[in-house]
Design an enzyme around this catalytic site. Structure first.
Site, mmCIF file in Angstrom:
data_model
loop_
_atom_site.group_PDB
_atom_site.id
_atom_site.type_symbol
_atom_site.label_atom_id
_atom_site.label_comp_id
_atom_site.label_asym_id
_atom_site.label_seq_id
_atom_site.Cartn_x
_atom_site.Cartn_y
_atom_site.Cartn_z
ATOM 1 C CG PHE A 11 -1.803 1.237 1.296
ATOM 2 C CD1 PHE A 11 -2.845 1.400 0.396
ATOM 3 C CD2 PHE A 11 -1.599 2.216 2.255
ATOM 4 C CE1 PHE A 11 -3.674 2.523 0.455
ATOM 5 C CE2 PHE A 11 -2.414 3.332 2.327
ATOM 6 C CZ PHE A 11 -3.458 3.485 1.420
ATOM 7 N N GLY A 12 0.638 2.129 -0.979
ATOM 8 C CA GLY A 12 1.352 3.401 -1.060
ATOM 9 C C GLY A 12 0.398 4.559 -0.863
ATOM 10 C CE1 TYR A 13 2.537 7.598 3.847
ATOM 11 C CE2 TYR A 13 2.266 5.217 3.871
ATOM 12 C CZ TYR A 13 2.940 6.338 4.271
ATOM 13 O OH TYR A 13 4.029 6.228 5.099
ATOM 14 N N GLY A 14 1.969 7.990 -0.482
ATOM 15 C CA GLY A 14 2.752 9.181 -0.825
ATOM 16 C C GLY A 14 3.498 8.917 -2.115
ATOM 17 C CB SER A 15 7.038 9.395 -3.101
ATOM 18 O OG SER A 15 7.671 8.606 -2.120
ATOM 19 C CD GLU A 88 9.135 4.116 1.996
ATOM 20 O OE1 GLU A 88 8.795 4.948 2.860
ATOM 21 O OE2 GLU A 88 9.208 4.405 0.783
#
Length: 181
Positions: A11-15, A88
């Site tokens: 799951f990605g929420y930014g870059s 990350e």
């Protein structure tokens, strides 16, 4: 719910939404519950330095967050996890978690996700749009200007049909600050 061990999601929420940096089979809009997107991470590497930290996004407690889920082929799972840990967890400001996300097709899947560690020294907490903008407007790191990160993320959110009013306010305030400089 039976989980298919070959069904690996990130799951990605930014870059990560617009620059995942890894191979995936499919991607789909998704929502994580219990967390919200926030400029709550003091960036010492990519968008700032220890002397002049920038701000990058983290998943912080409360609300929900629309983002992008990436389905990774089983043979790429270990390589993707290794890549994401290197990307990350460079300063350990995030905690790696597997949590359920709701895909746009209504399916709920477990997804590897990175959430903010509120006890970490780089956690900025809840900032006003003005406080965040003042930091973003003047910060640069090895990946470039903090302003570029915020504007690029905002543009991609808008392309996905996601409104983030607070981030929009930060960007508008950055624009005002930079026009006055």
């Amino acid at each position: 719910m039976a989980v298919d061990m070959d069904d690996f999601w990130v799951f990605g929420y930014g870059s990560l939404m617009w620059n995942p940096g890894f191979a995936f089979k499919d991607k789909m809009a998704a929502r994580a519950f219990g967390y919200r997107r926030a400029l709550c991470v003091r960036s010492w590497v990519h968008r700032g330095t220890q002397e002049r930290p920038g701000l990058v996004l983290g998943l912080d407690y409360g609300g929900s967050c629309r983002g992008m889920a990436f389905n990774v082929a089983p043979q790429n799972r270990d390589a993707v996890i290794g890549y994401l840990r290197e990307r990350e967890l460079v300063t350990q400001v995030y905690k790696e978690r597997t949590m359920p996300v709701l895909l746009a097709n209504g399916r709920r899947v477990p997804a590897l996700t990175y959430i903010i560690d509120r006890t970490h020294v780089q956690y900025a907490g809840a900032l006003s749009a003005e406080e965040a903008a003042a930091t973003v407007a003047v910060s640069h790191g090895k990946s470039g200007a903090n302003t570029d990160y915020v504007l690029n993320t905002l543009a991609h959110l808008q392309q996905m049909g996601i409104r983030d009013h607070w981030l929009e306010e930060v960007a508008a305030t950055v624009g005002r600050l930079q026009s006055q400089a």
